[in-house]
Design a protein around this motif. Sequence first.
Motif, PDB file in Angstrom:
ATOM      1  N   PRO A   1     -33.859 -37.327 -34.307  1.00 51.07           N
ATOM      2  CA  PRO A   1     -35.231 -37.824 -34.130  1.00 51.07           C
ATOM      3  C   PRO A   1     -35.312 -39.319 -34.415  1.00 51.07           C
ATOM      4  CG  PRO A   1     -35.017 -36.616 -36.200  1.00 51.07           C
ATOM      5  CD  PRO A   1     -33.723 -36.421 -35.471  1.00 51.07           C
ATOM      6  N   VAL A   2     -36.223 -39.998 -33.726  1.00 53.68           N
ATOM      7  CA  VAL A   2     -36.384 -41.441 -33.922  1.00 53.68           C
ATOM      8  C   VAL A   2     -36.890 -41.739 -35.328  1.00 53.68           C
ATOM      9  CG1 VAL A   2     -37.599 -43.498 -33.123  1.00 53.68           C
ATOM     10  CG2 VAL A   2     -36.781 -41.810 -31.466  1.00 53.68           C
ATOM     11  N   LEU A   3     -37.902 -41.020 -35.763  1.00 57.12           N
ATOM     12  CA  LEU A   3     -38.449 -41.181 -37.113  1.00 57.12           C
ATOM     13  C   LEU A   3     -38.736 -39.796 -37.673  1.00 57.12           C
ATOM     14  CD1 LEU A   3     -39.335 -43.086 -39.336  1.00 57.12           C
ATOM     15  CD2 LEU A   3     -41.607 -43.163 -38.317  1.00 57.12           C
ATOM     16  N   PRO A   4     -37.800 -39.220 -38.414  1.00 54.11           N
ATOM     17  CA  PRO A   4     -37.976 -37.842 -38.916  1.00 54.11           C
ATOM     18  C   PRO A   4     -39.080 -37.747 -39.966  1.00 54.11           C
ATOM     19  CG  PRO A   4     -36.005 -38.837 -39.853  1.00 54.11           C
ATOM     20  CD  PRO A   4     -36.516 -39.802 -38.823  1.00 54.11           C
ATOM     21  N   ARG A   5     -39.780 -36.630 -39.926  1.00 55.75           N
ATOM     22  CA  ARG A   5     -40.801 -36.376 -40.951  1.00 55.75           C
ATOM     23  C   ARG A   5     -40.157 -36.137 -42.308  1.00 55.75           C
ATOM     24  NH1 ARG A   5     -43.412 -31.233 -38.561  1.00 55.75           N
ATOM     25  NH2 ARG A   5     -41.189 -30.898 -38.195  1.00 55.75           N
ATOM     26  N   GLY A   6     -39.032 -35.448 -42.297  1.00 55.02           N
ATOM     27  CA  GLY A   6     -38.310 -35.169 -43.529  1.00 55.02           C
ATOM     28  C   GLY A   6     -36.823 -35.127 -43.247  1.00 55.02           C
ATOM     29  N   ILE A   7     -36.017 -35.605 -44.215  1.00 57.35           N
ATOM     30  CA  ILE A   7     -34.564 -35.624 -44.066  1.00 57.35           C
ATOM     31  C   ILE A   7     -33.968 -34.733 -45.138  1.00 57.35           C
ATOM     32  CG2 ILE A   7     -32.494 -37.056 -44.081  1.00 57.35           C
ATOM     33  CD1 ILE A   7     -34.246 -39.420 -43.300  1.00 57.35           C
ATOM     34  N   GLY A   8     -33.174 -33.754 -44.730  1.00 60.99           N
ATOM     35  CA  GLY A   8     -32.462 -32.921 -45.679  1.00 60.99           C
ATOM     36  C   GLY A   8     -31.145 -33.578 -46.052  1.00 60.99           C
ATOM     37  N   LEU A   9     -30.826 -33.583 -47.319  1.00 61.02           N
ATOM     38  CA  LEU A   9     -29.588 -34.196 -47.807  1.00 61.02           C
ATOM     39  C   LEU A   9     -28.839 -33.187 -48.657  1.00 61.02           C
ATOM     40  CD1 LEU A   9     -27.686 -36.600 -48.226  1.00 61.02           C
ATOM     41  CD2 LEU A   9     -29.130 -37.323 -50.146  1.00 61.02           C
ATOM     42  N   ILE A  10     -27.594 -32.918 -48.268  1.00 64.11           N
ATOM     43  CA  ILE A  10     -26.715 -32.025 -49.026  1.00 64.11           C
ATOM     44  C   ILE A  10     -25.596 -32.885 -49.597  1.00 64.11           C
ATOM     45  CG2 ILE A  10     -25.215 -30.011 -48.936  1.00 64.11           C
ATOM     46  CD1 ILE A  10     -26.764 -29.075 -46.489  1.00 64.11           C
ATOM     47  N   THR A  11     -25.528 -32.948 -50.916  1.00 61.40           N
ATOM     48  CA  THR A  11     -24.509 -33.746 -51.575  1.00 61.40           C
ATOM     49  C   THR A  11     -24.414 -33.292 -53.023  1.00 61.40           C
ATOM     50  OG1 THR A  11     -23.756 -36.006 -51.976  1.00 61.40           O
ATOM     51  CG2 THR A  11     -26.103 -35.584 -52.258  1.00 61.40           C
ATOM     52  N   SER A  12     -23.447 -33.829 -53.749  1.00 62.53           N
ATOM     53  CA  SER A  12     -23.322 -33.465 -55.164  1.00 62.53           C
ATOM     54  C   SER A  12     -24.312 -34.274 -55.993  1.00 62.53           C
ATOM     55  CB  SER A  12     -21.887 -33.712 -55.644  1.00 62.53           C
ATOM     56  OG  SER A  12     -21.515 -35.064 -55.442  1.00 62.53           O
ATOM     57  N   GLU A  13     -24.777 -33.679 -57.062  1.00 62.62           N
ATOM     58  CA  GLU A  13     -25.812 -34.288 -57.885  1.00 62.62           C
ATOM     59  C   GLU A  13     -25.280 -35.538 -58.578  1.00 62.62           C
ATOM     60  OE1 GLU A  13     -29.070 -32.989 -61.305  1.00 62.62           O
ATOM     61  OE2 GLU A  13     -27.480 -31.609 -60.667  1.00 62.62           O
ATOM     62  N   GLY A  14     -26.051 -36.632 -58.490  1.00 59.36           N
ATOM     63  CA  GLY A  14     -25.686 -37.869 -59.155  1.00 59.36           C
ATOM     64  C   GLY A  14     -24.505 -38.594 -58.555  1.00 59.36           C
ATOM     65  N   SER A  15     -24.099 -38.235 -57.355  1.00 59.93           N
ATOM     66  CA  SER A  15     -22.921 -38.850 -56.744  1.00 59.93           C
ATOM     67  C   SER A  15     -23.276 -40.203 -56.136  1.00 59.93           C
ATOM     68  CB  SER A  15     -22.349 -37.934 -55.667  1.00 59.93           C
ATOM     69  OG  SER A  15     -23.291 -37.772 -54.618  1.00 59.93           O
ATOM     70  N   ALA A  16     -22.209 -40.986 -55.877  1.00 57.81           N
ATOM     71  CA  ALA A  16     -22.404 -42.270 -55.210  1.00 57.81           C
ATOM     72  C   ALA A  16     -22.900 -42.065 -53.795  1.00 57.81           C
ATOM     73  CB  ALA A  16     -21.081 -43.052 -55.215  1.00 57.81           C
ATOM     74  N   ALA A  17     -22.474 -40.964 -53.155  1.00 55.61           N
ATOM     75  CA  ALA A  17     -22.934 -40.676 -51.794  1.00 55.61           C
ATOM     76  C   ALA A  17     -24.437 -40.438 -51.776  1.00 55.61           C
ATOM     77  CB  ALA A  17     -22.195 -39.458 -51.249  1.00 55.61           C
ATOM     78  N   GLU A  18     -24.957 -39.706 -52.760  1.00 51.95           N
ATOM     79  CA  GLU A  18     -26.408 -39.469 -52.833  1.00 51.95           C
ATOM     80  C   GLU A  18     -27.148 -40.785 -53.026  1.00 51.95           C
ATOM     81  OE1 GLU A  18     -29.631 -36.815 -55.407  1.00 51.95           O
ATOM     82  OE2 GLU A  18     -27.602 -37.138 -56.173  1.00 51.95           O
ATOM     83  N   ARG A  19     -26.637 -41.625 -53.912  1.00 50.24           N
ATOM     84  CA  ARG A  19     -27.294 -42.905 -54.162  1.00 50.24           C
ATOM     85  C   ARG A  19     -27.260 -43.795 -52.920  1.00 50.24           C
ATOM     86  NH1 ARG A  19     -24.393 -44.067 -57.937  1.00 50.24           N
ATOM     87  NH2 ARG A  19     -22.919 -45.496 -56.905  1.00 50.24           N
ATOM     88  N   ASP A  20     -26.126 -43.825 -52.235  1.00 44.98           N
ATOM     89  CA  ASP A  20     -26.022 -44.672 -51.041  1.00 44.98           C
ATOM     90  C   ASP A  20     -27.006 -44.243 -49.964  1.00 44.98           C
ATOM     91  OD1 ASP A  20     -24.060 -46.101 -52.257  1.00 44.98           O
ATOM     92  OD2 ASP A  20     -22.389 -45.113 -51.222  1.00 44.98           O
ATOM     93  N   VAL A  21     -27.103 -42.933 -49.723  1.00 46.12           N
ATOM     94  CA  VAL A  21     -27.991 -42.456 -48.664  1.00 46.12           C
ATOM     95  C   VAL A  21     -29.446 -42.728 -49.019  1.00 46.12           C
ATOM     96  CG1 VAL A  21     -28.811 -40.415 -47.424  1.00 46.12           C
ATOM     97  CG2 VAL A  21     -26.364 -40.704 -47.854  1.00 46.12           C
ATOM     98  N   LEU A  22     -29.856 -42.374 -50.253  1.00 46.17           N
ATOM     99  CA  LEU A  22     -31.260 -42.517 -50.634  1.00 46.17           C
ATOM    100  C   LEU A  22     -31.673 -43.990 -50.681  1.00 46.17           C
ATOM    101  CD1 LEU A  22     -31.552 -39.835 -53.466  1.00 46.17           C
ATOM    102  CD2 LEU A  22     -32.202 -39.626 -51.071  1.00 46.17           C
ATOM    103  N   GLU A  23     -30.864 -44.833 -51.319  1.00 46.17           N
ATOM    104  CA  GLU A  23     -31.259 -46.232 -51.481  1.00 46.17           C
ATOM    105  C   GLU A  23     -31.285 -46.961 -50.141  1.00 46.17           C
ATOM    106  OE1 GLU A  23     -28.685 -47.996 -54.332  1.00 46.17           O
ATOM    107  OE2 GLU A  23     -29.580 -46.925 -56.052  1.00 46.17           O
ATOM    108  N   ASN A  24     -30.263 -46.761 -49.338  1.00 48.17           N
ATOM    109  CA  ASN A  24     -30.223 -47.469 -48.054  1.00 48.17           C
ATOM    110  C   ASN A  24     -31.309 -46.988 -47.106  1.00 48.17           C
ATOM    111  OD1 ASN A  24     -27.691 -49.361 -47.730  1.00 48.17           O
ATOM    112  ND2 ASN A  24     -27.011 -47.614 -48.953  1.00 48.17           N
ATOM    113  N   ALA A  25     -31.593 -45.692 -47.091  1.00 45.84           N
ATOM    114  CA  ALA A  25     -32.641 -45.170 -46.209  1.00 45.84           C
ATOM    115  C   ALA A  25     -34.014 -45.684 -46.632  1.00 45.84           C
ATOM    116  CB  ALA A  25     -32.611 -43.650 -46.210  1.00 45.84           C
TER     117      ALA A  25
END
Length: 405
Positions: A137-161
């Motif tokens: 989608p061009v602008l999603p209403r909600g984004i599901g994120l599956i990752t480990s808790e407190g991981s660098a991957a979670e931080r990268d996705v959330l902060e950059n988005a």
Amino acid sequence: MPLETSAEHPAPLRQVSQLVEGYVGRLGAIWVEGQVTEVNRRSGVCFLTLRDLLATVSISVTCRSAVLDASPAPITEGSRVVVHAKPTFYLPTGRLSLEAREIRPVGEGELLARLERRKQLLAAEGLFDPALKKRLPVLPRGIGLITSEGSAAERDVLENARERWPGVRFVVRHAVMQGSSSAQAVIDALGRLGSDASVDVIVIARGGGSIEDLLPFSDEALIRAVYACPTPVVSAIGHEPDSPILDLVADFRASTPTDAAKRVVPDVREELLRVAAMRDRALQAVRARIEHELHGLAQLRSRPVLARPQSVVDAEAVIVSDARRRAQSSLRHRLDREGDTVGHHLARVRSLSPLATLERGYAVAQRADGSVITTLDQVPEEFGVRLADGSVEVKKLSTKEIPHA
């Protein structure tokens, strides 16, 4: 021979267990492949738990410590191994296990070859067909994120988005992203997010690692779950060189978790610049259209018919006036001619009128009913005589017949 049983004649449990024990006992030693998830040493005996590489199936393995120590590389939790073992069935508890005689660690090259064969089999089923990929989608209403808790991957996705689009909404599901239980944990999280109607895209994110660390993301059950997911899935596993099978079945493959954040939401600054550019182009287009229409209007107004529009009315008024004069002249001429005709007809009618005859001295005898008396035998005792200016009531005294000349 199969057991013949029924609800009235069931087989004793010990008999079934003995049959299973006998069948397992007749099996010879076999080679099996799996991942070691647990290792315990007790008095010269080693107890291991072996898990299938691409499914949630585990089995207990026992061996002498010497067998484990004979391995060319240390066997620890997470090691991929092939085991030469004989299946055994422990009758008292009904437990199936393997009695290992040799354990060999699996090398990276062999592991890659097995993954390649599995990849080819899944590709042959059409799971990686580009035509089946769902658009993000061009602008999603909600984004599901599956990752480990407190991981660098979670931080990268959330902060950059959120830096790109501050109003973005995430639904985060934490899961174990390494080890034997990782694939099933990701499958469970994927199922919950896939059934959430407010989630328009799902990102599976994990940092880099070795081939063994990323092996859960080539799990066949996980691959099939992603293929069946109704929501678009973005794979953001590891770094650019990493390529688990999940990358092939996902609807979009991001090189890193940071890249995934850039792919699932637009940059608000870039979008504002695009809106401003589109607004400027639209304004220029409107102005150009207005100028074009004004120029066309000026050309139209410069034409004589619009410069002096009353000239058309004047010309038409002259035509109407002439037509009116001709109509009046024609009408007077026609009326005069018809008046003369009426006068001629009137004179003729008057000349033929009985009244005109009476005015010349003649009279008309009439009976009471108005009928004209023409012969003597029609004369009643009393009758009327019509004169030019009235009538006279007369009585018959006598009659005299006058012969025709």
